[in-house]
Design a protein around this motif. Structure first.
Motif, PDB file in Angstrom:
ATOM      1  N   UNK A  94      13.434  29.185   0.839  1.00  0.00           N
ATOM      2  CA  UNK A  94      14.433  29.951   1.322  1.00  0.00           C
ATOM      3  C   UNK A  94      14.316  29.929   3.194  1.00  0.00           C
ATOM      4  N   UNK A  95      12.791  29.362   3.118  1.00  0.00           N
ATOM      5  CA  UNK A  95      12.622  28.926   4.767  1.00  0.00           C
ATOM      6  C   UNK A  95      12.970  27.874   5.112  1.00  0.00           C
ATOM      7  N   UNK A  96      12.727  26.955   4.579  1.00  0.00           N
ATOM      8  CA  UNK A  96      13.883  25.761   4.403  1.00  0.00           C
ATOM      9  C   UNK A  96      14.681  25.768   3.508  1.00  0.00           C
ATOM     10  N   UNK A  97      15.886  25.900   4.159  1.00  0.00           N
ATOM     11  CA  UNK A  97      17.217  25.746   2.772  1.00  0.00           C
ATOM     12  C   UNK A  97      17.636  24.283   3.130  1.00  0.00           C
ATOM     13  N   UNK A  98      17.345  23.326   4.458  1.00  0.00           N
ATOM     14  CA  UNK A  98      17.967  21.934   4.466  1.00  0.00           C
ATOM     15  C   UNK A  98      16.898  20.954   4.594  1.00  0.00           C
ATOM     16  N   UNK A  99      16.154  21.509   3.582  1.00  0.00           N
ATOM     17  CA  UNK A  99      14.917  20.216   3.015  1.00  0.00           C
ATOM     18  C   UNK A  99      15.020  19.323   2.446  1.00  0.00           C
ATOM     19  N   UNK A 100      15.051  18.046   2.448  1.00  0.00           N
ATOM     20  CA  UNK A 100      15.823  16.445   2.072  1.00  0.00           C
ATOM     21  C   UNK A 100      15.401  16.246   1.449  1.00  0.00           C
ATOM     22  N   UNK A 101      13.952  16.602   0.969  1.00  0.00           N
ATOM     23  CA  UNK A 101      14.142  16.612  -0.840  1.00  0.00           C
ATOM     24  C   UNK A 101      12.554  17.626  -0.783  1.00  0.00           C
ATOM     25  N   UNK A 102      12.207  17.276  -2.571  1.00  0.00           N
ATOM     26  CA  UNK A 102      11.453  18.784  -3.049  1.00  0.00           C
ATOM     27  C   UNK A 102      10.398  17.657  -3.735  1.00  0.00           C
ATOM     28  N   UNK A 103       9.343  18.192  -3.299  1.00  0.00           N
ATOM     29  CA  UNK A 103       7.899  17.568  -4.227  1.00  0.00           C
ATOM     30  C   UNK A 103       7.282  18.870  -4.530  1.00  0.00           C
ATOM     31  N   UNK A 104       6.438  18.304  -5.864  1.00  0.00           N
ATOM     32  CA  UNK A 104       5.051  19.326  -6.027  1.00  0.00           C
ATOM     33  C   UNK A 104       3.935  18.489  -6.264  1.00  0.00           C
ATOM     34  N   UNK A 105       2.652  18.610  -6.029  1.00  0.00           N
ATOM     35  CA  UNK A 105       1.572  18.340  -6.551  1.00  0.00           C
ATOM     36  C   UNK A 105       0.386  19.227  -6.758  1.00  0.00           C
ATOM     37  N   UNK A 106      -0.863  18.385  -7.990  1.00  0.00           N
ATOM     38  CA  UNK A 106      -1.243  19.766  -8.285  1.00  0.00           C
ATOM     39  C   UNK A 106      -2.341  19.001  -9.155  1.00  0.00           C
ATOM     40  N   UNK A 107      -3.382  19.559  -9.467  1.00  0.00           N
ATOM     41  CA  UNK A 107      -5.177  19.010  -8.719  1.00  0.00           C
ATOM     42  C   UNK A 107      -5.352  19.824 -10.224  1.00  0.00           C
ATOM     43  N   UNK A 108      -5.535  19.258 -11.772  1.00  0.00           N
ATOM     44  CA  UNK A 108      -5.758  19.367 -13.126  1.00  0.00           C
ATOM     45  C   UNK A 108      -4.626  20.787 -14.072  1.00  0.00           C
ATOM     46  N   UNK A 109      -5.344  21.245 -13.638  1.00  0.00           N
ATOM     47  CA  UNK A 109      -5.172  22.890 -14.268  1.00  0.00           C
ATOM     48  C   UNK A 109      -3.221  22.925 -13.497  1.00  0.00           C
ATOM     49  N   UNK A 110      -3.409  22.649 -11.959  1.00  0.00           N
ATOM     50  CA  UNK A 110      -2.653  22.596 -11.545  1.00  0.00           C
ATOM     51  C   UNK A 110      -1.529  21.867 -11.419  1.00  0.00           C
ATOM     52  N   UNK A 111      -1.510  20.572 -11.890  1.00  0.00           N
ATOM     53  CA  UNK A 111      -1.185  19.652 -12.309  1.00  0.00           C
ATOM     54  C   UNK A 111      -0.504  19.304 -13.919  1.00  0.00           C
ATOM     55  N   UNK A 112      -0.943  20.639 -14.538  1.00  0.00           N
ATOM     56  CA  UNK A 112      -0.248  20.729 -15.760  1.00  0.00           C
ATOM     57  C   UNK A 112       0.838  21.542 -15.056  1.00  0.00           C
ATOM     58  N   UNK A 113       1.055  22.904 -14.552  1.00  0.00           N
ATOM     59  CA  UNK A 113       1.318  23.931 -14.228  1.00  0.00           C
ATOM     60  C   UNK A 113       2.426  22.871 -13.325  1.00  0.00           C
ATOM     61  N   UNK A 114       2.494  22.289 -12.614  1.00  0.00           N
ATOM     62  CA  UNK A 114       3.099  21.893 -12.038  1.00  0.00           C
ATOM     63  C   UNK A 114       4.517  20.582 -13.044  1.00  0.00           C
ATOM     64  N   UNK A 115       4.192  20.198 -13.418  1.00  0.00           N
ATOM     65  CA  UNK A 115       5.045  19.504 -14.225  1.00  0.00           C
ATOM     66  C   UNK A 115       5.141  20.096 -15.147  1.00  0.00           C
ATOM     67  N   UNK A 116       5.065  21.009 -15.146  1.00  0.00           N
ATOM     68  CA  UNK A 116       5.893  22.403 -16.119  1.00  0.00           C
ATOM     69  C   UNK A 116       6.867  22.904 -15.329  1.00  0.00           C
ATOM     70  N   UNK A 117       7.009  22.773 -13.933  1.00  0.00           N
ATOM     71  CA  UNK A 117       7.623  23.204 -12.804  1.00  0.00           C
ATOM     72  C   UNK A 117       8.936  22.436 -13.346  1.00  0.00           C
ATOM     73  N   UNK A 118       8.208  21.095 -12.867  1.00  0.00           N
ATOM     74  CA  UNK A 118       9.126  19.666 -12.386  1.00  0.00           C
ATOM     75  C   UNK A 118      10.384  20.205 -13.491  1.00  0.00           C
ATOM     76  N   UNK A 119       9.648  20.571 -15.503  1.00  0.00           N
ATOM     77  CA  UNK A 119      10.584  20.750 -16.018  1.00  0.00           C
ATOM     78  C   UNK A 119      11.950  21.590 -16.137  1.00  0.00           C
ATOM     79  N   UNK A 120      11.900  22.186 -15.434  1.00  0.00           N
ATOM     80  CA  UNK A 120      12.290  23.472 -14.751  1.00  0.00           C
ATOM     81  C   UNK A 120      13.165  23.608 -13.775  1.00  0.00           C
TER      82      UNK A 120
END
Length: 223
Positions: A94-120
């Motif tokens: 919402x705050x970056x409507x013209x973003x050129x790319x989108x990435x996700x990063x996570x550690x341990x449990x956060x990596x598991x959540x991040x990779x699920x988000x990647x699928x969605x």
């Protein structure tokens, strides 16, 4: 690095946000380890990933999952935390409507959540997963994994054995049209104590390469 509060599915969520000056800067969401085992957005690895993205010109958000810090709600076994991550990404977009790319990063449990988000969320172009807990959680949802990414693993990890991450990477690497970069850090434990700078440099080098490749692909598409 302003403090932010935004609406999540179970109440308000607390975050820290860096806004890049360039309106077309890429965006990144960074996710913390397990809420019931001391994980917060101020975890050293999360903090290091956050600043690796900042130095490469991203607008970046890290936040506390429900029940952590000043974030409202109760721990929800990963289901609610995935919904929290989706709300955080909505806020970031919402705050970056013209973003050129989108990435996700996570550690341990956060990596598991991040990779699920990647699928969605098909707009996520790349990921960084540090010590993904492939021995503790089911990663079979990555079928197929939609984006290329980096997995960083310590060889002396006492919580996630290096063999578990390697097996996950080997499975993902057999999929078409993506590349999984697997980097091990010799001697590093789960929290990369004494190896934090090496972990951060590994992540930042990958971000730098990824941005260059995305820029080249975008330029080629225009010609």
């Amino acid at each position: 690095m302003p403090e932010v509060m935004f609406n999540g599915p179970a109440g308000r969520l607390e975050g820290r946000y860096h806004h890049a000056a360039d309106s077309t800067a890429p965006i990144a969401l960074v996710l913390h380890p397990h809420p019931q085992h001391g994980g917060t957005m101020n975890n050293k690895i999360v903090y290091s990933l956050f600043h690796a993205f900042v130095r490469q010109g991203f607008s970046v958000l890290r936040f506390n999952f429900r029940s952590v810090g000043r974030s409202q709600g109760n721990y929800d076994r990963g289901e609610g935390e995935l919904a929290d991550a989706a709300s955080a990404l909505d806020w970031l977009q919402m705050y970056n409507p013209n973003a050129s790319a989108c990435w996700v990063g996570g550690f341990s449990f956060g990596a598991w959540i991040g990779m699920q988000l990647l699928m969605r969320r098909p707009e996520i172009a790349a990921f960084i997963s540090v010590a993904p807990p492939a021995n503790l959680y089911d990663f079979s949802f990555l079928a197929p994994c939609p984006s290329s990414g980096l997995v960083i693993q310590g060889t002396a990890d006492e919580i996630v054995p290096e063999a578990a991450s390697k097996k996950l990477v080997e499975k993902l690497s057999h999929q078409r049209d993506i590349t999984i970069d697997y980097q091990t850090i010799q001697g590093a434990n789960h929290f990369f104590q004494g190896y934090l700078e090496q972990m951060e440099k590994t992540a930042e080098d990958y971000i730098k390469r990824g941005l260059a490749e995305q820029a080249a692909a975008s330029k080629a598409a225009e010609t």
